[in-house]
Design a protein around this motif. Structure first.
Motif, mmCIF file in Angstrom:
data_model
loop_
_atom_site.group_PDB
_atom_site.id
_atom_site.type_symbol
_atom_site.label_atom_id
_atom_site.label_comp_id
_atom_site.label_asym_id
_atom_site.label_seq_id
_atom_site.Cartn_x
_atom_site.Cartn_y
_atom_site.Cartn_z
ATOM 1 N N UNK A 158 0.830 -1.205 0.000
ATOM 2 C CA UNK A 158 0.000 0.000 0.000
ATOM 3 C C UNK A 158 0.865 1.255 0.000
ATOM 4 N N UNK A 159 1.969 1.236 0.753
ATOM 5 C CA UNK A 159 2.868 2.392 0.768
ATOM 6 C C UNK A 159 3.540 2.584 -0.590
ATOM 7 N N UNK A 160 3.878 1.478 -1.251
ATOM 8 C CA UNK A 160 4.545 1.559 -2.555
ATOM 9 C C UNK A 160 3.596 2.021 -3.657
ATOM 10 N N UNK A 161 2.291 1.878 -3.427
ATOM 11 C CA UNK A 161 1.338 2.320 -4.451
ATOM 12 C C UNK A 161 1.416 3.821 -4.692
ATOM 13 N N UNK A 162 1.854 4.562 -3.686
ATOM 14 C CA UNK A 162 2.010 6.006 -3.843
ATOM 15 C C UNK A 162 3.441 6.441 -4.083
ATOM 16 N N UNK A 163 4.330 5.480 -4.262
ATOM 17 C CA UNK A 163 5.741 5.802 -4.479
ATOM 18 C C UNK A 163 5.999 6.070 -5.962
ATOM 19 N N UNK A 164 6.685 7.129 -6.260
ATOM 20 C CA UNK A 164 6.992 7.507 -7.641
ATOM 21 C C UNK A 164 8.218 6.732 -8.108
ATOM 22 N N UNK A 165 8.002 5.766 -9.009
ATOM 23 C CA UNK A 165 9.103 4.949 -9.508
ATOM 24 C C UNK A 165 10.104 5.753 -10.327
ATOM 25 N N UNK A 166 9.704 6.935 -10.769
ATOM 26 C CA UNK A 166 10.640 7.777 -11.513
ATOM 27 C C UNK A 166 11.838 8.185 -10.657
ATOM 28 N N UNK A 167 11.640 8.195 -9.348
ATOM 29 C CA UNK A 167 12.756 8.515 -8.457
ATOM 30 C C UNK A 167 13.849 7.463 -8.555
ATOM 31 N N UNK A 168 13.452 6.199 -8.683
ATOM 32 C CA UNK A 168 14.426 5.125 -8.833
ATOM 33 C C UNK A 168 15.149 5.235 -10.177
ATOM 34 N N UNK A 169 14.420 5.600 -11.226
ATOM 35 C CA UNK A 169 15.044 5.765 -12.542
ATOM 36 C C UNK A 169 16.014 6.945 -12.525
ATOM 37 N N UNK A 170 15.626 8.004 -11.841
ATOM 38 C CA UNK A 170 16.512 9.155 -11.735
ATOM 39 C C UNK A 170 17.792 8.792 -10.984
ATOM 40 N N UNK A 171 17.654 8.005 -9.904
ATOM 41 C CA UNK A 171 18.829 7.575 -9.151
ATOM 42 C C UNK A 171 19.738 6.705 -10.010
ATOM 43 N N UNK A 172 19.128 5.816 -10.816
ATOM 44 C CA UNK A 172 19.926 4.963 -11.697
ATOM 45 C C UNK A 172 20.654 5.791 -12.748
ATOM 46 N N UNK A 173 19.987 6.827 -13.255
ATOM 47 C CA UNK A 173 20.630 7.666 -14.268
ATOM 48 C C UNK A 173 21.802 8.460 -13.703
ATOM 49 N N UNK A 174 21.798 8.662 -12.375
ATOM 50 C CA UNK A 174 22.893 9.378 -11.718
ATOM 51 C C UNK A 174 23.988 8.450 -11.233
ATOM 52 N N UNK A 175 23.844 7.148 -11.554
ATOM 53 C CA UNK A 175 24.903 6.193 -11.232
ATOM 54 C C UNK A 175 24.684 5.377 -9.977
ATOM 55 N N UNK A 176 23.540 5.492 -9.326
ATOM 56 C CA UNK A 176 23.280 4.723 -8.106
ATOM 57 C C UNK A 176 22.956 3.278 -8.452
ATOM 58 N N UNK A 177 23.513 2.363 -7.685
ATOM 59 C CA UNK A 177 23.193 0.958 -7.850
ATOM 60 C C UNK A 177 21.784 0.689 -7.316
ATOM 61 N N UNK A 178 21.104 -0.374 -7.806
ATOM 62 C CA UNK A 178 19.734 -0.644 -7.353
ATOM 63 C C UNK A 178 19.600 -0.759 -5.842
ATOM 64 N N UNK A 179 20.527 -1.484 -5.216
ATOM 65 C CA UNK A 179 20.457 -1.649 -3.761
ATOM 66 C C UNK A 179 20.640 -0.315 -3.057
ATOM 67 N N UNK A 180 21.566 0.497 -3.560
ATOM 68 C CA UNK A 180 21.801 1.810 -2.968
ATOM 69 C C UNK A 180 20.574 2.698 -3.111
ATOM 70 N N UNK A 181 19.921 2.635 -4.270
ATOM 71 C CA UNK A 181 18.715 3.440 -4.488
ATOM 72 C C UNK A 181 17.584 3.015 -3.564
ATOM 73 N N UNK A 182 17.472 1.714 -3.335
ATOM 74 C CA UNK A 182 16.433 1.215 -2.440
ATOM 75 C C UNK A 182 16.646 1.733 -1.024
ATOM 76 N N UNK A 183 17.881 1.649 -0.538
ATOM 77 C CA UNK A 183 18.151 2.036 0.847
ATOM 78 C C UNK A 183 18.146 3.554 1.051
ATOM 79 N N UNK A 184 18.557 4.312 0.033
ATOM 80 C CA UNK A 184 18.703 5.750 0.213
ATOM 81 C C UNK A 184 17.500 6.548 -0.273
ATOM 82 N N UNK A 185 16.659 5.953 -1.108
ATOM 83 C CA UNK A 185 15.520 6.690 -1.661
ATOM 84 C C UNK A 185 14.196 6.027 -1.307
ATOM 85 N N UNK A 186 14.052 4.745 -1.665
ATOM 86 C CA UNK A 186 12.757 4.091 -1.486
ATOM 87 C C UNK A 186 12.411 3.879 -0.022
ATOM 88 N N UNK A 187 13.304 3.251 0.733
ATOM 89 C CA UNK A 187 12.982 2.913 2.123
ATOM 90 C C UNK A 187 12.675 4.130 2.993
#
Length: 273
Positions: A158-187
């Motif tokens: 339910x919390x992820x339903x309101x999460x903007x996945x574009x933030x993860x794409x933006x983090x990836x475009x800036x060189x963040x690894x998936x795990x790093x993006x999860x811990x620093x942005x999503x969580x």
């Protein structure tokens, strides 16, 4: 116009009366336990002959009750940790657009919430008997993890339903690894949902009695199982004292969950703004 207003007021009043009566019907048996925990005599009777704290003193002084309380706390803490980790990872996986068989996997993951607890307890009993996990706190932790993880999956999804996945794409475009993006942005953004799921898992484990009756031994008795045994063997007001403490404990947890949910909603609105 006046007739319509009067009718609407009568309907509203009727709804309030029905709602209040239903709430009173549901709450009255619980509230009735609280005064009995202060009864000076070892009887469940009204009116009470006097007031006393002897049953609370007996609870905190009894080795049997304290062992049960310690077991409940230990099992609930470890079951909550495992449920939160597994449930959050599962919810993140299910939230991906490329997740295969998402509906089937979701149904399997939340099935412990739907299947009757006694059915799940029988299945857990036979499964754990085959691998030697009966009569152990480890087995009880794993069993409660199975029961608590679905609550984490639901709340985090339910919390992820309101999460903007574009933030993860933006983090990836800036060189963040998936795990790093999860811990620093999503969580950080879904933290209230994760905390709510963890609290639900903790309460589920702490209050669970059916599975504990099947797989726990005498040394692994939890607080709810000890209360069940006390009701069957010697009905004492100490059980009312324990029940009162659990009512206070559950009320505080529910209030915390409501606060976290409101905070998650505010964060969601802020994110969209």
């Amino acid at each position: 116009m006046n007739t319509a207003l009067s009718f609407n007021r009568l309907v509203t009043l009727g709804l309030w009366v029905v709602g209040g009566g239903t709430a009173l019907f549901l709450i009255a048996p619980i509230v009735a336990i609280v005064p009995l925990s202060f009864n000076a005599e070892p009887f469940f009777t009204y009116p009470m002959p006097g007031l006393s704290l002897r049953w609370y003193e007996e609870f905190f002084a009894s080795d049997v009750w304290q062992l049960a309380l310690r077991n409940s706390i230990i099992v609930a803490i470890f079951a909550t940790i495992l449920s939160t980790i597994l449930g959050t990872l599962a919810a993140i996986g299910l939230s991906r657009s490329d997740c295969p068989a998402r509906a089937t996997l979701t149904a399997i993951l939340i099935s412990p919430m739907i299947v009757p607890v006694v059915v799940a307890a029988v299945g857990i009993y036979y499964a754990f008997a085959a691998v030697g996990l009966l009569n152990s706190l480890t087995g009880l932790v794993l069993a409660h993890t199975v029961l608590g993880a679905p609550f984490v999956v639901v709340t985090v999804t339910a919390a992820l339903s309101g999460f903007d996945q574009n933030l993860m794409r933006a983090a990836a475009s800036l060189g963040a690894q998936p795990v790093e993006a999860v811990f620093r942005i999503m969580l950080p953004l879904i933290a209230p949902g994760v905390a709510s799921g963890a609290l639900f898992a903790f309460v589920t484990s702490f209050d669970e009695v059916v599975v504990a009756l099947f797989i726990a031994g005498s040394e692994e008795r939890t607080l709810p199982r000890q209360m069940w045994s006390g009701v069957r063997e010697t009905l004492s007001p100490t059980i009312a004292a324990v029940a009162t403490l659990l009512i206070i404990f559950s009320t505080l947890f529910l209030a915390t969950i409501q606060w976290l949910q409101r905070r998650a909603e505010r964060q969601k609105l802020t994110q969209f703004e």
